[in-house]
Design a protein around this motif. Sequence first.
Motif, PDB file in Angstrom:
ATOM      1  N   GLY A  79      -8.602   4.201  -2.489  1.00 36.62           N
ATOM      2  CA  GLY A  79      -8.485   3.072  -3.407  1.00 36.62           C
ATOM      3  C   GLY A  79      -8.821   1.743  -2.784  1.00 36.62           C
ATOM      4  O   GLY A  79      -8.927   0.740  -3.472  1.00 36.62           O
ATOM      5  N   GLY A  80      -8.988   1.710  -1.459  1.00 35.02           N
ATOM      6  CA  GLY A  80      -9.334   0.459  -0.791  1.00 35.02           C
ATOM      7  C   GLY A  80      -8.306  -0.623  -1.014  1.00 35.02           C
ATOM      8  O   GLY A  80      -7.153  -0.356  -1.333  1.00 35.02           O
ATOM      9  N   ILE A  81      -8.710  -1.867  -0.868  1.00 40.86           N
ATOM     10  CA  ILE A  81      -7.769  -2.975  -0.991  1.00 40.86           C
ATOM     11  C   ILE A  81      -7.500  -3.368  -2.438  1.00 40.86           C
ATOM     12  O   ILE A  81      -6.679  -4.235  -2.695  1.00 40.86           O
ATOM     13  CB  ILE A  81      -8.240  -4.201  -0.184  1.00 40.86           C
ATOM     14  CG1 ILE A  81      -9.609  -4.670  -0.664  1.00 40.86           C
ATOM     15  CG2 ILE A  81      -8.250  -3.909   1.296  1.00 40.86           C
ATOM     16  CD1 ILE A  81     -10.073  -5.946  -0.008  1.00 40.86           C
ATOM     17  N   THR A 115      -2.142  -6.728  -3.684  1.00 42.80           N
ATOM     18  CA  THR A 115      -2.360  -8.110  -4.107  1.00 42.80           C
ATOM     19  C   THR A 115      -2.850  -8.973  -2.962  1.00 42.80           C
ATOM     20  O   THR A 115      -3.419 -10.033  -3.189  1.00 42.80           O
ATOM     21  CB  THR A 115      -1.061  -8.708  -4.653  1.00 42.80           C
ATOM     22  OG1 THR A 115      -0.049  -8.614  -3.651  1.00 42.80           O
ATOM     23  CG2 THR A 115      -0.611  -7.977  -5.898  1.00 42.80           C
ATOM     24  N   ALA A 116      -2.613  -8.555  -1.727  1.00 44.40           N
ATOM     25  CA  ALA A 116      -3.047  -9.340  -0.570  1.00 44.40           C
ATOM     26  C   ALA A 116      -3.361  -8.410   0.583  1.00 44.40           C
ATOM     27  O   ALA A 116      -2.807  -7.320   0.689  1.00 44.40           O
ATOM     28  CB  ALA A 116      -1.948 -10.318  -0.151  1.00 44.40           C
ATOM     29  N   ASN A 164      14.590  -3.969   3.232  1.00 36.46           N
ATOM     30  CA  ASN A 164      13.373  -4.541   3.803  1.00 36.46           C
ATOM     31  C   ASN A 164      12.394  -3.460   4.259  1.00 36.46           C
ATOM     32  O   ASN A 164      11.189  -3.673   4.268  1.00 36.46           O
ATOM     33  CB  ASN A 164      13.692  -5.441   4.993  1.00 36.46           C
ATOM     34  CG  ASN A 164      14.453  -6.680   4.610  1.00 36.46           C
ATOM     35  OD1 ASN A 164      15.573  -6.886   5.076  1.00 36.46           O
ATOM     36  ND2 ASN A 164      13.889  -7.511   3.767  1.00 36.46           N
ATOM     37  N   PHE A 165      12.929  -2.304   4.642  1.00 40.66           N
ATOM     38  CA  PHE A 165      12.074  -1.234   5.156  1.00 40.66           C
ATOM     39  C   PHE A 165      11.519  -0.343   4.056  1.00 40.66           C
ATOM     40  O   PHE A 165      10.790   0.596   4.330  1.00 40.66           O
ATOM     41  CB  PHE A 165      12.842  -0.400   6.189  1.00 40.66           C
ATOM     42  CG  PHE A 165      13.148  -1.183   7.426  1.00 40.66           C
ATOM     43  CD1 PHE A 165      12.188  -1.363   8.403  1.00 40.66           C
ATOM     44  CD2 PHE A 165      14.383  -1.775   7.601  1.00 40.66           C
ATOM     45  CE1 PHE A 165      12.460  -2.108   9.530  1.00 40.66           C
ATOM     46  CE2 PHE A 165      14.668  -2.515   8.730  1.00 40.66           C
ATOM     47  CZ  PHE A 165      13.693  -2.683   9.700  1.00 40.66           C
ATOM     48  N   GLN A 166      11.835  -0.645   2.809  1.00 39.34           N
ATOM     49  CA  GLN A 166      11.277   0.114   1.692  1.00 39.34           C
ATOM     50  C   GLN A 166       9.938  -0.455   1.250  1.00 39.34           C
ATOM     51  O   GLN A 166       9.294   0.083   0.368  1.00 39.34           O
ATOM     52  CB  GLN A 166      12.268   0.127   0.529  1.00 39.34           C
ATOM     53  CG  GLN A 166      13.531   0.894   0.869  1.00 39.34           C
ATOM     54  CD  GLN A 166      14.556   0.840  -0.240  1.00 39.34           C
ATOM     55  OE1 GLN A 166      14.334   0.227  -1.284  1.00 39.34           O
ATOM     56  NE2 GLN A 166      15.687   1.478  -0.021  1.00 39.34           N
ATOM     57  N   ARG A 167       9.528  -1.539   1.873  1.00 38.14           N
ATOM     58  CA  ARG A 167       8.229  -2.156   1.580  1.00 38.14           C
ATOM     59  C   ARG A 167       7.337  -1.974   2.802  1.00 38.14           C
ATOM     60  O   ARG A 167       7.805  -1.703   3.888  1.00 38.14           O
ATOM     61  CB  ARG A 167       8.412  -3.644   1.302  1.00 38.14           C
ATOM     62  CG  ARG A 167       9.286  -3.924   0.107  1.00 38.14           C
ATOM     63  CD  ARG A 167       9.534  -5.423  -0.027  1.00 38.14           C
ATOM     64  NE  ARG A 167      10.430  -5.714  -1.127  1.00 38.14           N
ATOM     65  CZ  ARG A 167      11.749  -5.716  -1.036  1.00 38.14           C
ATOM     66  NH1 ARG A 167      12.320  -5.442   0.114  1.00 38.14           N
ATOM     67  NH2 ARG A 167      12.486  -5.991  -2.067  1.00 38.14           N
ATOM     68  N   GLY A 168       6.069  -2.155   2.633  1.00 40.64           N
ATOM     69  CA  GLY A 168       5.160  -2.047   3.764  1.00 40.64           C
ATOM     70  C   GLY A 168       5.316  -3.192   4.747  1.00 40.64           C
ATOM     71  O   GLY A 168       5.091  -3.028   5.939  1.00 40.64           O
TER      72      GLY A 168
END
Length: 81
Positions: free
Chosen positions: A10-12, A16-17, A49-53
Motif C-alpha cells: 500500500g505504500g505511504i 497521513t504522514a 503509547n505502544f499501541q501506535r507505531g
Amino acid sequence: MSKTDAPWAGGIHRFTASIPMKVLLEVKNPIFLPFRNNIQTETGLNTANFQRGMSLMSDDVATRLNGRLFEQYILEEEDEV
C-alpha cells in the motif's frame, strides 16, 4: 507519489504522514525497560503509547533512550572483539 514509494503493501498512501529517519546504529539484543502500573518507569510512556507505531516523547526521554541504546551497542561491539 506511487504505492511503491514504501517497502510495505500500500505504500505511504495508508498513512497521513511519513517521517524520514536516519539509522545511526543497530543493536542485536533489545534493552528492557520495566513497567510499573502500565507506565514505563524510565520514559513515562504508558502501554497505550505502544499501541501506535510512534508516540511523542520529550527531548529528555529521547536523549536517555538514545544513551541506553548506544550503551547496548558498545557492549555488543566489545563482546565481538
